[in-house]
Design a protein around this motif. Structure first.
Motif, mmCIF file in Angstrom:
data_model
loop_
_atom_site.group_PDB
_atom_site.id
_atom_site.type_symbol
_atom_site.label_atom_id
_atom_site.label_comp_id
_atom_site.label_asym_id
_atom_site.label_seq_id
_atom_site.Cartn_x
_atom_site.Cartn_y
_atom_site.Cartn_z
ATOM 1 N N PRO A 66 0.911 -1.243 -0.412
ATOM 2 C CA PRO A 66 -0.024 0.002 0.685
ATOM 3 C C PRO A 66 1.286 1.039 -0.374
ATOM 4 C CG PRO A 66 -0.957 -1.801 1.725
ATOM 5 C CD PRO A 66 0.286 -1.706 1.070
ATOM 6 N N GLY A 67 0.724 2.184 -0.800
ATOM 7 C CA GLY A 67 1.382 3.367 -1.098
ATOM 8 C C GLY A 67 3.072 3.548 -1.741
ATOM 9 N N ALA A 68 3.352 2.228 -2.072
ATOM 10 C CA ALA A 68 4.837 2.434 -2.095
ATOM 11 C C ALA A 68 5.204 3.221 -3.441
ATOM 12 C CB ALA A 68 5.363 0.721 -2.958
ATOM 13 N N ARG A 69 6.440 3.272 -3.234
ATOM 14 C CA ARG A 69 6.536 4.327 -4.696
ATOM 15 C C ARG A 69 7.020 3.225 -5.081
ATOM 16 N NH1 ARG A 69 10.129 8.796 -5.272
ATOM 17 N NH2 ARG A 69 11.276 8.681 -3.326
ATOM 18 N N LEU A 70 7.521 3.368 -6.957
ATOM 19 C CA LEU A 70 8.481 2.816 -7.284
ATOM 20 C C LEU A 70 9.478 4.314 -8.147
ATOM 21 C CD1 LEU A 70 9.526 0.153 -9.210
ATOM 22 C CD2 LEU A 70 7.704 1.035 -10.566
ATOM 23 N N ALA A 71 10.347 3.632 -9.007
ATOM 24 C CA ALA A 71 11.500 4.566 -8.803
ATOM 25 C C ALA A 71 12.612 3.142 -10.202
ATOM 26 C CB ALA A 71 12.921 5.209 -8.376
ATOM 27 N N VAL A 72 12.614 3.480 -11.478
ATOM 28 C CA VAL A 72 13.460 2.956 -12.460
ATOM 29 C C VAL A 72 14.599 3.348 -12.916
ATOM 30 C CG1 VAL A 72 12.747 1.274 -14.227
ATOM 31 C CG2 VAL A 72 11.494 1.894 -13.014
ATOM 32 N N LEU A 73 15.748 2.771 -12.646
ATOM 33 C CA LEU A 73 16.947 4.264 -12.488
ATOM 34 C C LEU A 73 17.174 3.582 -14.392
ATOM 35 C CD1 LEU A 73 18.935 3.351 -9.533
ATOM 36 C CD2 LEU A 73 17.405 5.295 -9.991
ATOM 37 N N ASP A 74 17.984 4.124 -15.385
ATOM 38 C CA ASP A 74 18.482 4.121 -16.328
ATOM 39 C C ASP A 74 19.569 3.829 -16.059
ATOM 40 O OD1 ASP A 74 15.979 4.806 -17.603
ATOM 41 O OD2 ASP A 74 16.273 6.532 -17.886
ATOM 42 N N ARG A 75 20.472 2.136 -17.168
ATOM 43 C CA ARG A 75 21.464 2.653 -17.200
ATOM 44 C C ARG A 75 22.017 1.935 -16.077
ATOM 45 N NH1 ARG A 75 21.020 7.621 -18.604
ATOM 46 N NH2 ARG A 75 22.121 8.754 -17.006
ATOM 47 N N ALA A 76 21.580 1.001 -15.359
ATOM 48 C CA ALA A 76 21.778 -0.189 -13.927
ATOM 49 C C ALA A 76 20.846 -1.346 -14.366
ATOM 50 C CB ALA A 76 21.228 0.906 -13.059
ATOM 51 N N ALA A 77 21.796 -2.119 -13.327
ATOM 52 C CA ALA A 77 21.682 -3.602 -13.797
ATOM 53 C C ALA A 77 21.481 -4.012 -12.592
ATOM 54 C CB ALA A 77 22.325 -4.184 -14.952
ATOM 55 N N HIS A 78 21.317 -4.934 -12.134
ATOM 56 C CA HIS A 78 21.427 -5.695 -10.551
ATOM 57 C C HIS A 78 21.885 -4.373 -9.541
ATOM 58 C CE1 HIS A 78 19.281 -8.170 -7.958
ATOM 59 N NE2 HIS A 78 20.479 -8.626 -7.561
ATOM 60 N N LEU A 79 22.854 -4.291 -10.015
ATOM 61 C CA LEU A 79 23.922 -4.083 -8.053
ATOM 62 C C LEU A 79 23.168 -2.504 -8.787
ATOM 63 C CD1 LEU A 79 26.738 -6.199 -7.006
ATOM 64 C CD2 LEU A 79 24.322 -6.169 -5.851
ATOM 65 N N ALA A 80 22.366 -1.737 -8.028
ATOM 66 C CA ALA A 80 22.268 -0.348 -9.308
ATOM 67 C C ALA A 80 23.021 0.649 -7.961
ATOM 68 C CB ALA A 80 20.838 0.128 -9.252
ATOM 69 N N SER A 81 22.905 0.214 -6.689
ATOM 70 C CA SER A 81 23.897 1.374 -5.297
ATOM 71 C C SER A 81 24.764 1.155 -6.212
ATOM 72 C CB SER A 81 23.921 0.513 -4.214
ATOM 73 O OG SER A 81 24.391 -0.724 -4.258
ATOM 74 N N VAL A 82 25.584 0.385 -6.936
ATOM 75 C CA VAL A 82 26.881 0.171 -7.115
ATOM 76 C C VAL A 82 27.225 0.975 -8.582
ATOM 77 C CG1 VAL A 82 29.435 -0.942 -7.972
ATOM 78 C CG2 VAL A 82 27.220 -1.352 -6.272
#
Length: 254
Positions: free
Chosen positions: A220-236
């Motif tokens: 409920p109420g969750a927000r989605l963000a899709v990052l371009d130029r990123a695969a699985h380890l998006a934080s890296v």
């Protein structure tokens, strides 16, 4: 014995726990720790069987990994925290938010899934690791962790992750694979009450965006963000974007 962990940031600030992916350690969060610890008390930990955490005998399930984090909170005398987890860390985060809602304030789920069949693929990976070690997965995982060309352009970033993967004990890694094989968190998602951010790399082949959309639609109420130029380890791969998203979600006024 509590999970291996490190604490960074000012005492008295809001506390954020960071849960890493399968086959990595808390070191994968270094860019976010450096940024977020300016305003938060950041606790980055290693899952059981990873890094410097103990590796109890299997089998494991997601509830076991969630109980490890609850024990860590008790050890650190933390009643309620923010939590961000990537991949396996996100799976643990969903379990915690559903089963220990009093302990989780805000939740961020990155590159993860509530259900990730086929189970046979995870069981085959567990068998491979037991036979040949975690280093045998390196080439396949790098192709899933990062978009094409990233490894060649950023060897200084990738090399420590490869070393951490090779150092993960076979049994701990395999037992975590088996936990994912048996996992189905989908029925828990509608009951999550923590404000939730779901982040996924647009080019993630390990947990493609459809998994993030399922989670975001069910919580409920969750927000989605899709990052371009990123695969699985998006934080890296996109550390700045991930740090900004986490700061906005975790520190915004209610």
């Amino acid at each position: 014995m509590p999970l291996a962990h490190e604490v960074t940031g000012p005492a008295g600030a809001p506390v954020l726990l960071l849960g890493s992916s399968l086959g990595t350690t808390r070191a994968m969060w270094r860019p976010q720790v450096a940024e977020l610890s300016r305003r938060m008390r950041v606790v980055a930990f290693d899952h059981r069987g990873h890094g410097h955490s103990p590796a109890p005998s299997g089998p494991y399930d997601i509830a076991d990994l969630g109980a490890d984090v609850t024990d860590l909170l008790d050890h650190l005398e933390l009643d309620r925290v923010h939590y961000a987890g990537l991949s396996l860390g996100g799976m643990v985060g969903m379990w915690l938010a559903a089963h220990r809602p009093e302990r989780i304030d805000r939740l961020a789920l990155l590159g993860t899934a509530a259900y990730l069949p086929p189970a046979g693929g995870w069981l085959n990976r567990a068998a491979q690791v037991r036979a040949h070690g975690t280093a045998s997965l390196t080439d396949a995982l790098l192709g899933r962790w990062f978009t094409p060309g990233f490894v060649d352009r950023h060897p200084e970033v990738v090399a420590p992750l490869v070393a951490d993967l090779a150092a993960v004990g076979a049994e701990g890694y395999a037992a975590c694979c088996e936990a994912i094989a048996a996992m189905d968190l989908r029925p828990l998602l509608p009951g999550i009450t923590a404000p939730t951010l779901v982040v996924v790399g647009a080019e993630d082949p390990a947990t493609p965006p459809r998994h993030a959309r399922l989670i975001a639609a069910a919580v409920p109420g969750a927000r989605l963000a899709v990052l371009d130029r990123a695969a699985h380890l998006a934080s890296v791969e996109q550390p700045g974007q991930v740090s900004v998203l986490l700061a906005e979600h975790l520190l915004e006024e209610r």
